[in-house]
Design a protein around this motif. Structure first.
Motif, PDB file in Angstrom:
ATOM      1  N   PRO A  92      47.625 -48.390  39.157  1.00 48.83           N
ATOM      2  CA  PRO A  92      47.136 -47.445  40.149  1.00 48.83           C
ATOM      3  C   PRO A  92      47.316 -46.018  39.655  1.00 48.83           C
ATOM      4  CG  PRO A  92      49.283 -48.249  40.791  1.00 48.83           C
ATOM      5  CD  PRO A  92      48.884 -49.028  39.566  1.00 48.83           C
ATOM      6  N   ALA A  93      46.515 -45.139  40.153  1.00 48.27           N
ATOM      7  CA  ALA A  93      46.629 -43.723  39.788  1.00 48.27           C
ATOM      8  C   ALA A  93      45.922 -42.896  40.835  1.00 48.27           C
ATOM      9  CB  ALA A  93      46.015 -43.460  38.409  1.00 48.27           C
ATOM     10  N   GLU A  94      46.323 -41.662  40.923  1.00 53.11           N
ATOM     11  CA  GLU A  94      45.604 -40.704  41.753  1.00 53.11           C
ATOM     12  C   GLU A  94      44.591 -39.981  40.881  1.00 53.11           C
ATOM     13  OE1 GLU A  94      48.727 -39.595  45.314  1.00 53.11           O
ATOM     14  OE2 GLU A  94      48.369 -38.155  43.703  1.00 53.11           O
ATOM     15  N   TYR A  95      43.366 -39.937  41.350  1.00 50.36           N
ATOM     16  CA  TYR A  95      42.301 -39.270  40.634  1.00 50.36           C
ATOM     17  C   TYR A  95      41.952 -37.972  41.349  1.00 50.36           C
ATOM     18  CZ  TYR A  95      41.578 -43.446  37.817  1.00 50.36           C
ATOM     19  OH  TYR A  95      41.743 -44.488  36.930  1.00 50.36           O
ATOM     20  N   TYR A  96      41.919 -36.916  40.583  1.00 53.06           N
ATOM     21  CA  TYR A  96      41.631 -35.592  41.124  1.00 53.06           C
ATOM     22  C   TYR A  96      40.406 -34.991  40.450  1.00 53.06           C
ATOM     23  CZ  TYR A  96      46.540 -35.671  42.600  1.00 53.06           C
ATOM     24  OH  TYR A  96      47.742 -36.002  43.147  1.00 53.06           O
ATOM     25  N   CYS A  97      39.651 -34.222  41.200  1.00 47.10           N
ATOM     26  CA  CYS A  97      38.679 -33.345  40.576  1.00 47.10           C
ATOM     27  C   CYS A  97      39.230 -31.922  40.658  1.00 47.10           C
ATOM     28  CB  CYS A  97      37.306 -33.455  41.220  1.00 47.10           C
ATOM     29  SG  CYS A  97      37.207 -33.095  42.990  1.00 47.10           S
ATOM     30  N   ALA A  98      38.859 -31.115  39.708  1.00 44.32           N
ATOM     31  CA  ALA A  98      39.390 -29.749  39.660  1.00 44.32           C
ATOM     32  C   ALA A  98      38.412 -28.837  38.940  1.00 44.32           C
ATOM     33  CB  ALA A  98      40.744 -29.723  38.949  1.00 44.32           C
ATOM     34  N   ARG A  99      38.470 -27.573  39.286  1.00 38.71           N
ATOM     35  CA  ARG A  99      37.685 -26.571  38.594  1.00 38.71           C
ATOM     36  C   ARG A  99      38.533 -25.973  37.467  1.00 38.71           C
ATOM     37  NH1 ARG A  99      35.379 -21.129  41.424  1.00 38.71           N
ATOM     38  NH2 ARG A  99      37.552 -20.479  41.095  1.00 38.71           N
ATOM     39  N   VAL A 100      37.873 -25.744  36.349  1.00 42.20           N
ATOM     40  CA  VAL A 100      38.561 -25.256  35.156  1.00 42.20           C
ATOM     41  C   VAL A 100      37.931 -23.941  34.713  1.00 42.20           C
ATOM     42  CG1 VAL A 100      39.219 -25.809  32.790  1.00 42.20           C
ATOM     43  CG2 VAL A 100      38.981 -27.633  34.475  1.00 42.20           C
ATOM     44  N   ASP A 101      38.789 -23.022  34.316  1.00 48.61           N
ATOM     45  CA  ASP A 101      38.300 -21.786  33.719  1.00 48.61           C
ATOM     46  C   ASP A 101      37.885 -22.079  32.280  1.00 48.61           C
ATOM     47  OD1 ASP A 101      38.227 -19.248  32.309  1.00 48.61           O
ATOM     48  OD2 ASP A 101      39.227 -18.401  34.067  1.00 48.61           O
ATOM     49  N   SER A 102      36.664 -21.754  31.904  1.00 43.88           N
ATOM     50  CA  SER A 102      36.174 -22.118  30.574  1.00 43.88           C
ATOM     51  C   SER A 102      36.921 -21.428  29.443  1.00 43.88           C
ATOM     52  CB  SER A 102      34.684 -21.814  30.460  1.00 43.88           C
ATOM     53  OG  SER A 102      34.445 -20.427  30.602  1.00 43.88           O
ATOM     54  N   SER A 103      37.693 -20.379  29.733  1.00 44.71           N
ATOM     55  CA  SER A 103      38.457 -19.715  28.674  1.00 44.71           C
ATOM     56  C   SER A 103      39.636 -20.566  28.216  1.00 44.71           C
ATOM     57  CB  SER A 103      38.966 -18.350  29.165  1.00 44.71           C
ATOM     58  OG  SER A 103      39.876 -18.517  30.234  1.00 44.71           O
ATOM     59  N   ASN A 104      40.034 -21.516  29.047  1.00 40.87           N
ATOM     60  CA  ASN A 104      41.169 -22.388  28.729  1.00 40.87           C
ATOM     61  C   ASN A 104      41.002 -23.662  29.535  1.00 40.87           C
ATOM     62  OD1 ASN A 104      43.581 -23.766  28.543  1.00 40.87           O
ATOM     63  ND2 ASN A 104      44.840 -21.929  28.648  1.00 40.87           N
ATOM     64  N   ARG A 105      40.677 -24.764  28.847  1.00 46.02           N
ATOM     65  CA  ARG A 105      40.339 -25.970  29.594  1.00 46.02           C
ATOM     66  C   ARG A 105      41.530 -26.605  30.290  1.00 46.02           C
ATOM     67  NH1 ARG A 105      38.792 -30.291  24.821  1.00 46.02           N
ATOM     68  NH2 ARG A 105      40.869 -30.563  23.963  1.00 46.02           N
ATOM     69  N   TYR A 106      42.711 -26.022  30.127  1.00 46.81           N
ATOM     70  CA  TYR A 106      43.871 -26.498  30.856  1.00 46.81           C
ATOM     71  C   TYR A 106      44.230 -25.548  31.996  1.00 46.81           C
ATOM     72  CZ  TYR A 106      44.311 -29.735  27.015  1.00 46.81           C
ATOM     73  OH  TYR A 106      44.057 -30.710  26.083  1.00 46.81           O
ATOM     74  N   LEU A 107      43.384 -24.600  32.255  1.00 50.04           N
ATOM     75  CA  LEU A 107      43.607 -23.658  33.347  1.00 50.04           C
ATOM     76  C   LEU A 107      42.811 -24.130  34.564  1.00 50.04           C
ATOM     77  CD1 LEU A 107      44.925 -21.065  34.273  1.00 50.04           C
ATOM     78  CD2 LEU A 107      42.974 -19.796  33.372  1.00 50.04           C
ATOM     79  N   PHE A 108      43.479 -24.933  35.389  1.00 50.05           N
ATOM     80  CA  PHE A 108      42.873 -25.468  36.606  1.00 50.05           C
ATOM     81  C   PHE A 108      43.147 -24.487  37.744  1.00 50.05           C
ATOM     82  CE2 PHE A 108      42.056 -29.429  34.572  1.00 50.05           C
ATOM     83  CZ  PHE A 108      43.149 -29.707  33.763  1.00 50.05           C
ATOM     84  N   ASP A 109      42.102 -23.963  38.336  1.00 52.50           N
ATOM     85  CA  ASP A 109      42.338 -22.947  39.356  1.00 52.50           C
ATOM     86  C   ASP A 109      41.988 -23.410  40.769  1.00 52.50           C
ATOM     87  OD1 ASP A 109      39.404 -20.760  38.886  1.00 52.50           O
ATOM     88  OD2 ASP A 109      39.597 -22.900  39.286  1.00 52.50           O
ATOM     89  N   CYS A 110      41.452 -24.625  40.878  1.00 54.28           N
ATOM     90  CA  CYS A 110      41.132 -25.144  42.198  1.00 54.28           C
ATOM     91  C   CYS A 110      41.110 -26.669  42.111  1.00 54.28           C
ATOM     92  CB  CYS A 110      39.776 -24.610  42.667  1.00 54.28           C
ATOM     93  SG  CYS A 110      39.400 -24.980  44.383  1.00 54.28           S
ATOM     94  N   TRP A 111      41.820 -27.326  43.030  1.00 49.10           N
ATOM     95  CA  TRP A 111      41.960 -28.773  43.000  1.00 49.10           C
ATOM     96  C   TRP A 111      41.412 -29.414  44.265  1.00 49.10           C
ATOM     97  CZ3 TRP A 111      44.634 -31.700  39.189  1.00 49.10           C
ATOM     98  CH2 TRP A 111      45.261 -30.942  38.198  1.00 49.10           C
ATOM     99  N   GLY A 112      40.930 -30.640  44.097  1.00 50.30           N
ATOM    100  CA  GLY A 112      40.636 -31.450  45.248  1.00 50.30           C
ATOM    101  C   GLY A 112      41.916 -32.094  45.757  1.00 50.30           C
ATOM    102  N   GLN A 113      41.827 -32.763  46.880  1.00 51.58           N
ATOM    103  CA  GLN A 113      43.010 -33.374  47.479  1.00 51.58           C
ATOM    104  C   GLN A 113      43.410 -34.650  46.754  1.00 51.58           C
ATOM    105  OE1 GLN A 113      42.208 -33.891  51.633  1.00 51.58           O
ATOM    106  NE2 GLN A 113      42.354 -31.712  52.079  1.00 51.58           N
ATOM    107  N   GLY A 114      42.494 -35.348  46.110  1.00 53.97           N
ATOM    108  CA  GLY A 114      42.843 -36.514  45.313  1.00 53.97           C
ATOM    109  C   GLY A 114      43.065 -37.775  46.128  1.00 53.97           C
ATOM    110  N   PRO A 115      42.115 -38.731  46.137  1.00 50.90           N
ATOM    111  CA  PRO A 115      42.350 -40.004  46.824  1.00 50.90           C
ATOM    112  C   PRO A 115      43.232 -40.916  45.986  1.00 50.90           C
ATOM    113  CG  PRO A 115      40.224 -40.065  45.734  1.00 50.90           C
ATOM    114  CD  PRO A 115      40.790 -38.685  45.499  1.00 50.90           C
TER     115      PRO A 115
END
Length: 121
Positions: A92-115
């Protein structure tokens, strides 16, 4: 304010394809310069990058998934989606969608709640 909301089946049988959709509100998925990503986190483990799609429609996937992931988008609905094949039983795992700043693909600036997604054994 940009908001993301994941949706899709909460349970998947072994060896089936997991299908999730992320609906974005308050901003367009074609807006420069953002990427739209999928991440997962098993219980008691760290985050794992699944992949992302850019504002221009280009995609990147984590090589460790061995081409099992596919990300698509529907700009008319302002949604992007994940298909993940051969889901491992008992992981099992929690899956999230998130928005990423293209200057750094590890810079997540907005997340979904994750089912919560569970795979039966």
């Amino acid at each position: 304010q940009v908001q993301l909301q994941e949706s899709g089946p909460g349970l998947g049988k072994p060896s089936q394809t997991l299908s999730l959709t992320c609906t974005v509100s308050g901003g367009s998925i074609t807006t420069r310069y953002y990427y739209w990503s999928w991440i997962r986190q098993p219980p008691m483990k760290g985050l794992e990058y699944i992949g992302y799609m850019s504002y221009a429609g280009n995609s990147y996937y984590n090589p460790s998934l061995n081409s099992r992931a596919s990300i698509s988008r529907d700009t008319s609905k302002n949604q992007f989606a994940l298909l993940l094949s051969s889901v491992t039983p008992g992981r099992p795992a929690e899956y999230y969608c998130a928005r990423v700043d293209s200057s750094n693909r590890y810079l997540f600036d907005c997340w979904g709640q994750g089912p919560q997604v569970a795979v039966s054994s």
